[in-house]
Design a protein around this motif. Structure first.
Motif, PDB file in Angstrom:
ATOM      1  N   ASP A  61       0.805  -1.222   0.000  1.00  0.00           N
ATOM      2  CA  ASP A  61       0.000   0.000   0.000  1.00  0.00           C
ATOM      3  C   ASP A  61       0.837   1.270   0.000  1.00  0.00           C
ATOM      4  OD1 ASP A  61       0.937  -0.120   2.568  1.00  0.00           O
ATOM      5  OD2 ASP A  61      -1.025   0.093   3.539  1.00  0.00           O
ATOM      6  N   ASP A  67       0.492   2.882  -3.267  1.00  0.00           N
ATOM      7  CA  ASP A  67      -0.787   3.577  -3.497  1.00  0.00           C
ATOM      8  C   ASP A  67      -0.816   4.951  -2.830  1.00  0.00           C
ATOM      9  OD1 ASP A  67      -2.026   1.430  -4.932  1.00  0.00           O
ATOM     10  OD2 ASP A  67      -2.267   0.381  -3.040  1.00  0.00           O
ATOM     11  N   ARG A  68      -0.444   5.010  -1.583  1.00  0.00           N
ATOM     12  CA  ARG A  68      -0.595   6.259  -0.818  1.00  0.00           C
ATOM     13  C   ARG A  68       0.648   7.127  -0.854  1.00  0.00           C
ATOM     14  NH1 ARG A  68       2.185   4.916   3.782  1.00  0.00           N
ATOM     15  NH2 ARG A  68       2.179   2.710   4.392  1.00  0.00           N
ATOM     16  N   ALA A  90      -0.040   7.427  -5.763  1.00  0.00           N
ATOM     17  CA  ALA A  90      -0.407   6.876  -7.074  1.00  0.00           C
ATOM     18  C   ALA A  90      -1.418   7.772  -7.783  1.00  0.00           C
ATOM     19  CB  ALA A  90      -0.976   5.474  -6.907  1.00  0.00           C
ATOM     20  N   ARG A 144      -4.167   1.207 -10.383  1.00  0.00           N
ATOM     21  CA  ARG A 144      -3.173   0.128 -10.502  1.00  0.00           C
ATOM     22  C   ARG A 144      -1.799   0.726 -10.803  1.00  0.00           C
ATOM     23  NH1 ARG A 144      -3.917  -4.749 -14.079  1.00  0.00           N
ATOM     24  NH2 ARG A 144      -3.827  -3.153 -15.713  1.00  0.00           N
TER      25      ARG A 144
END
Length: 199
Positions: free
Chosen positions: A123, A126-127, A151, A155
């Motif tokens: 993660d 993502d963050r 991100a 994806r």
């Protein structure tokens, strides 16, 4: 005696059954590490220096290898290898020769720059956040930290690039050439995308 022999046979049968069950169950529970390679069409590795009078000098590493490994526990680990003999500095043949030469990357003696990240949770891609790992360059290995940008898609690494930057001290790695002209810091930039697995 007959009872004892029967008990022994039953114990052997039970043990064999347990071993067979364990052998069948193991592949379902054990996870294998999987590896994904970088997509050469989108992946870029660059660096930037500043002169003492404020000029920006940018370069890139067109020859590289790298991969993302998903470990059995689900964490990720990134490995990057950059070829210093292929480094390019802007469109300048002179600056490129100096960067590859003995007073800077010294590609004849140190042909590779390597980075191996510590295992990290997925993660963070993502963050955004800190990505720590061992950087090996110019015969020296040190722990360094890169900063991942949040991100820009659902994806990251597949539908959009994963972006990271990090700044290191030239002095820490013995890259002490051109001290009168260049400041100490080198800023690395990473733009990575992964190849989709073959179906």
């Amino acid at each position: 005696m007959a009872v004892t022999a029967s008990l022994r046979r039953s114990a052997r049968i039970l043990l064999c059954a347990l071993l067979a069950w364990a052998a069948l169950a193991a592949p379902a529970t054990a996870q294998q590490a999987t590896t994904e390679s970088f997509d050469p069409l989108h992946t870029r590795f660059g660096f930037e220096l500043r002169t003492r009078w404020g000029q920006r000098v940018a370069g890139d590493f067109p020859d590289y290898a790298g991969e993302l490994t998903v470990l059995p526990d689900g964490r990720h680990q990134v490995r990057i290898v950059l070829a210093t003999a292929a480094v390019q500095v802007a469109d300048s043949a002179r600056y490129t020769e100096l960067a590859r030469g003995p007073r800077f990357f010294d590609s004849a003696r140190y042909p590779r720059i390597e980075f191996l990240s510590e295992p990290h949770h997925a993660d963070v891609v993502d963050r955004g956040g800190r990505l720590r790992g061992k950087l090996s360059m110019h015969g020296v290995s040190r722990m360094e930290t890169f900063v991942l940008a949040p991100a820009a898609c659902a994806r990251p690494g597949k539908d959009c690039d994963v972006l990271a930057t990090g700044s290191i001290s030239r002095g820490d790695y013995g890259l002490d050439g051109w001290q009168l002209a260049l400041i100490d810091r080198v800023r690395f930039t990473l733009r990575v995308r992964l190849l989709e697995p073959a179906r």
